[in-house]
Write a protein that holds these residues in place. Structure first.
Motif, PDB file in Angstrom:
ATOM      1  N   PRO A  24      -0.926 -16.266   0.242  1.00 35.26           N
ATOM      2  CA  PRO A  24       0.148 -15.318  -0.078  1.00 35.26           C
ATOM      3  C   PRO A  24       0.508 -15.380  -1.561  1.00 35.26           C
ATOM      4  O   PRO A  24       0.254 -16.385  -2.225  1.00 35.26           O
ATOM      5  N   SER A  25       1.088 -14.305  -2.051  1.00 34.00           N
ATOM      6  CA  SER A  25       1.749 -14.386  -3.349  1.00 34.00           C
ATOM      7  C   SER A  25       3.084 -15.084  -3.161  1.00 34.00           C
ATOM      8  O   SER A  25       3.726 -14.968  -2.121  1.00 34.00           O
ATOM      9  N   ILE A  26       3.496 -15.818  -4.189  1.00 37.06           N
ATOM     10  CA  ILE A  26       4.784 -16.522  -4.132  1.00 37.06           C
ATOM     11  C   ILE A  26       5.701 -15.926  -5.188  1.00 37.06           C
ATOM     12  O   ILE A  26       5.360 -15.842  -6.368  1.00 37.06           O
ATOM     13  N   ALA A  27       6.861 -15.488  -4.737  1.00 38.86           N
ATOM     14  CA  ALA A  27       7.865 -14.963  -5.650  1.00 38.86           C
ATOM     15  C   ALA A  27       9.047 -15.921  -5.701  1.00 38.86           C
ATOM     16  O   ALA A  27       9.240 -16.722  -4.798  1.00 38.86           O
ATOM     17  N   VAL A 101      13.026 -20.567   1.836  1.00 39.09           N
ATOM     18  CA  VAL A 101      11.887 -19.666   1.705  1.00 39.09           C
ATOM     19  C   VAL A 101      12.057 -18.519   2.689  1.00 39.09           C
ATOM     20  O   VAL A 101      12.344 -18.754   3.872  1.00 39.09           O
ATOM     21  N   ASP A 103      10.049 -15.845   4.627  1.00 40.07           N
ATOM     22  CA  ASP A 103       8.625 -15.897   4.961  1.00 40.07           C
ATOM     23  C   ASP A 103       8.175 -14.825   5.947  1.00 40.07           C
ATOM     24  O   ASP A 103       7.051 -14.890   6.431  1.00 40.07           O
ATOM     25  N   ASP A 104       9.036 -13.855   6.233  1.00 34.36           N
ATOM     26  CA  ASP A 104       8.586 -12.789   7.129  1.00 34.36           C
ATOM     27  C   ASP A 104       7.361 -12.119   6.512  1.00 34.36           C
ATOM     28  O   ASP A 104       7.425 -11.595   5.399  1.00 34.36           O
ATOM     29  N   TRP A 112       1.446  -9.526   1.230  1.00 38.24           N
ATOM     30  CA  TRP A 112       1.952 -10.773   1.789  1.00 38.24           C
ATOM     31  C   TRP A 112       2.616 -11.573   0.678  1.00 38.24           C
ATOM     32  O   TRP A 112       1.938 -12.156  -0.171  1.00 38.24           O
ATOM     33  N   VAL A 113       3.928 -11.565   0.684  1.00 38.05           N
ATOM     34  CA  VAL A 113       4.694 -12.214  -0.377  1.00 38.05           C
ATOM     35  C   VAL A 113       5.771 -13.109   0.239  1.00 38.05           C
ATOM     36  O   VAL A 113       6.649 -12.640   0.948  1.00 38.05           O
ATOM     37  N   LEU A 114       5.674 -14.403  -0.047  1.00 38.80           N
ATOM     38  CA  LEU A 114       6.763 -15.307   0.307  1.00 38.80           C
ATOM     39  C   LEU A 114       7.696 -15.403  -0.882  1.00 38.80           C
ATOM     40  O   LEU A 114       7.257 -15.460  -2.024  1.00 38.80           O
ATOM     41  N   VAL A 116      10.794 -17.624  -2.605  1.00 29.52           N
ATOM     42  CA  VAL A 116      11.626 -18.832  -2.603  1.00 29.52           C
ATOM     43  C   VAL A 116      12.939 -18.482  -3.283  1.00 29.52           C
ATOM     44  O   VAL A 116      12.987 -18.248  -4.493  1.00 29.52           O
TER      45      VAL A 116
END
Lengths: 234, 234
Positions: A24-27, A101, A103-104, A112-114, A116
């Motif tokens: 996933p990408s993390i934002a 986080v 996380d949906d 797909w981006v989680l 934090v």
DNA sequence: CAAATAGTGTCTGTAAGACACTATCCC
DNA sequence: GGGATAGTGTCTTACAGACACTATTTG
């Protein structure tokens, strides 16, 4: 987590290496809290920093959001938070703190981006420099307006967290300068708590968590007040 | 986070789409806490579940670790936690709860891996089924042995969190069955707190957070004890 | 009966809430 | 002095800690 010896490619039961799995990408999204003053300049309530989104045409009703960015390679989350804020504010917050986080898998239609969620706190003075910038606003946390994604939930979490901290210790986030009066401190704590606090009880509860500083507060009418500072220069 | 209208490819200032950025792998690691009994079978202290790592040769001293896995595509973190536990335990924990993200870019020599630490709690009975399995152990949280990565820190966070919860409410993690005596409850709370609790004070503090159940505890010597249950069947 | 565990009465110290009072400044 | 703000004395209530007592069972 199973781990292998250094510099060895990890393969799981199906023989795939770590790089073969989709990632996933993390934002990071940050609720930067501060205090909003009343007409006389005294702290009144908690405010939160919003930034204008590069919105495409008709979705104007969601034009404001919490500042955020994507995590870059080799970067820590705290550093990504600071990077996302440096462009917007002259002074960066002191200590970005993780909240949770989100996380949906379907929360972001870009993919797909989680995210934090983080909390940071800035003194009102540190935000003065950006108050007139067209791309930023500070709004009351009670009525932030319509926000995209989970941003309303992030603000609620942030407010809950900071209220807990301020119930325990005097001005833990340094919204006041190094030296201040008990009245200053109480005004800040009342703004954070969102309710009035008893004058005498507050004083007695705080006194043994402060150290007496030299000098008294001048100005205004009335008896001058003793100055205090936080313990151990914190 | 800036966002676009649905089904549109996001491009940033440098014209790159979301997919062009390197993304980290996301892991979940879980501290599954339970209670360890003393010789007479009464709850004594907090234990944590460890699993054997597929260790390569000489690194035997780090052969045990918290259970964990990589996040799969389209999966929530809580679901990944449950998946990582289902292979090891017959009964899955009730509610995996996030603790924090460990984000040091160099924390895992296999590559860029962020780990979302979780807490879960299982009643001792639910762990009986795996106690003799060769690949799992339950060790005291006070002396878990040498653990890899940030796993010791995760356990500390998990213990801190559960201690806070047990100071607020009677057995919030359902380590006891639906009906129990005050003595049962106190034994559990003492094991969680890691220190003895006053008999009479504990009783008086808990009574108004419980509902009286029908029947008394039989067995043993001494006066039979009234049974209680948690409020609203929680 | 003794032993063991369950549950209560009650005293003490501490701290929050509330109210009223005193203290010290500016005008 | 009057107005305003700072700071204190003190009463009440609530509750944790501590200790000793009563209550109810088994053997």
């Amino acid at each position: 987590m199973a781990a292998m010896s250094p510099h060895q490619v990890f393969r799981d039961a199906s023989g795939r290496s770590l790089a073969d799995y989709p990632r996933p990408s993390i934002a990071v999204d940050t609720a930067v809290l501060t205090l909003l003053p009343d007409d006389e300049g005294r702290p009144l309530e908690i405010g939160v920093l919003l930034v204008r989104r590069p919105t495409s045409d008709a979705t104007a009703r969601l034009a404001w959001a919490l500042p955020g960015t994507f995590l870059h390679e080799g970067e820590t989350l705290a550093r990504a938070v600071r990077r996302s804020l440096e462009a917007k504010a002259a002074v960066t917050g002191r200590a970005p703190q993780q909240l949770r986080v989100f996380d949906d898998p379907a929360r972001d239609n870009r993919g797909w981006v989680l995210s934090v969620a983080h909390l940071d706190v800035m003194a009102p003075a540190d935000l003065e420099s950006l108050r007139d910038v067209d791309a930023t606003r500070v709004v009351p946390v009670q009525s932030p307006g319509r926000l995209p994604y989970d941003h309303s939930a992030i603000i609620e979490l942030a407010v809950e967290r900071i209220r807990g901290e301020y119930e325990e210790r005097p001005d833990p986030r340094h919204l006041l300068p190094r030296r201040f009066t008990i009245a200053d401190l109480r005004a800040v704590h009342e703004a954070v708590a969102g309710r009035p606090l008893q004058k005498d009880t507050f004083r007695r509860a705080m006194l043994d968590k402060l150290v007496e500083a030299s000098g008294v507060a001048s100005g205004r009418v009335g008896r001058p007040a003793q100055l205090y500072s936080r313990r151990n220069g914190t």
